[in-house]
Design an enzyme around this catalytic site. Sequence first.
Site, short mmCIF file in Angstrom:
data_model
loop_
_atom_site.label_atom_id
_atom_site.label_comp_id
_atom_site.label_asym_id
_atom_site.label_seq_id
_atom_site.Cartn_x
_atom_site.Cartn_y
_atom_site.Cartn_z
N GLY A 70 3.03 6.42 -1.40
CA GLY A 70 4.09 5.85 -0.58
C GLY A 70 4.54 4.48 -1.05
CB THR A 71 2.67 1.51 -2.28
OG1 THR A 71 1.85 1.45 -1.12
CG2 THR A 71 2.99 0.11 -2.77
CG ASN A 151 2.45 1.23 9.53
OD1 ASN A 151 3.64 0.93 9.64
ND2 ASN A 151 1.55 0.38 9.11
CB SER A 199 2.23 8.75 1.25
OG SER A 199 0.94 8.57 0.71
CG HIS A 201 -3.11 8.89 1.64
ND1 HIS A 201 -3.74 8.08 2.55
CD2 HIS A 201 -2.15 8.13 1.06
CE1 HIS A 201 -3.17 6.86 2.51
NE2 HIS A 201 -2.21 6.88 1.62
CB CYS A 325 -8.85 -8.26 7.57
SG CYS A 325 -10.16 -9.43 7.27
C1 PLP Z 1 4.64 3.38 6.78
C2 PLP Z 1 3.88 3.36 5.51
N1 PLP Z 1 4.52 3.17 4.35
C3 PLP Z 1 3.90 3.13 3.18
C4 PLP Z 1 2.54 3.28 3.09
C5 PLP Z 1 1.88 3.23 1.76
O1 PLP Z 1 1.54 4.52 1.32
P1 PLP Z 1 0.40 4.70 0.19
O2 PLP Z 1 -0.89 4.42 0.86
O3 PLP Z 1 0.54 6.16 -0.21
O4 PLP Z 1 0.73 3.79 -0.92
C6 PLP Z 1 1.81 3.47 4.27
C7 PLP Z 1 0.32 3.59 4.22
O5 PLP Z 1 -0.39 3.00 4.99
C8 PLP Z 1 2.49 3.52 5.51
O6 PLP Z 1 1.85 3.68 6.66
#
Ligand code: PLP
Length: 390
Positions: A70-71, A151, A199, A201, A325
């Site tokens: 996702g990142t 999230n 993403s 996972h 944190c």
């Molecule tokens: C809303 C949102 N965007 C992006 C990410 C990042 O995804 P990844 O962990 O696959 O890099 C997350 C993960 O916590 C998320 O909750």
Amino acid sequence: MRIYFDYNATTPLLPAVVDAMSTAERELFGNASSVHYFGQQAKAAIDTARSSISTLLNADPSEVVFTGGGTESDNFAIRGAAEALEPMKRRHLIASAIEHEAVINTLKALAKRGWTTTILPVDQSGIVSPDQLRDAITDSTAIVSVMHANNEIGTIQPIAELAAIAHERGALMHTDAVQSVGKLPVNVRSLGVDLLSLSAHKFNGPKGVGALWIKRGTRLQTMQTGGKHERGRRAGTENVAGIVGMGVAATLASGKLSAEAARVGELRNRLEDGILRTVSGTAINGARLSRVPNTTNISFDRIEAESLLIALDLEGVAVSTGSACSSGTLEPSHVLKAMGFPPHRTQNSLRFSLGAFSTDAEVDRVIEILPRLVEKLRGLTRKPQVAVTS
Ligand SMILES: Cc1ncc(COP(=O)(O)O)c(C=O)c1O
């Protein structure tokens, strides 16, 4: 009994995903770019996964680009649009105040390099107002990035309405759907976006693999240069087993989306009602109606969230705070802050996120132990009545 109520952080793999991945690791070792049999086997498996993901999103397979999660998808969408549209003098970027760090920090990085940025506020229910976007957008806006589901609190944003506003001014619309894919029906056509991040996972697939859906014809600068993988959009030898796992997770999610949303939603509501009923001084953060079905974020008066998190962990229950944190400093949740909550509330809230393996018995157990833990912590933090003598 160990209870995992932190599905928004990550999810366990479904057994069918593990099986498909281990078969792929064993048998599909070829490089998907190779012309021979081994390469073509790997390529065929990637294509099957691509089509499973496009079915989940109501997209065309040719619009799905695999990434490292996702990142990376968020970075690719925003940096790719910013660079592609820069020559058209579009150097303004917009995102909401409750975005994931993958979006917020990408905007901050681009701001240091000369792009102007606007962060849209949210109301106290955690929703972005289309009127705020209408006021902020200009003819030099390159991209608007607003997440589909948050999230921390689970709220769902009015993406279709926001996309229409972005398009009226010629800007691209991106949504980070990392927390909605697999929990809600996500249809790229009815959302009306140009770019959508997901993403694996977060929907019972493997870590380190994701995708960016790129609407056909969208101008986007490639971020990772190299070979011609992914139709030249994202260079690098494909993570075949990861992609296969993501594809199977997508198929499993597509098949039981509404039944699972109803099941998990019922568990979440029972957990939430149980906590509100049995623990005094509790309140829900964010809109109750417009939310993903698996998430609740609850504020506990006169409690430090981290202490309650640790107390729960000692009882075998894994939850999360909204706060990050970093290097030993507890930062209050930027999401709860953006919603206008006072400092104590940004630090007394816990997120419970449920999923595929959550059960009624787990909900009962949490409702049973929580009142005692909260009472104990409140007792410890009560101001001592000490007489001062000199
Ligand atoms: C809303 C949102 N965007 C992006 C990410 C990042 O995804 P990844 O962990 O696959 O890099 C997350 C993960 O916590 C998320 O909750």
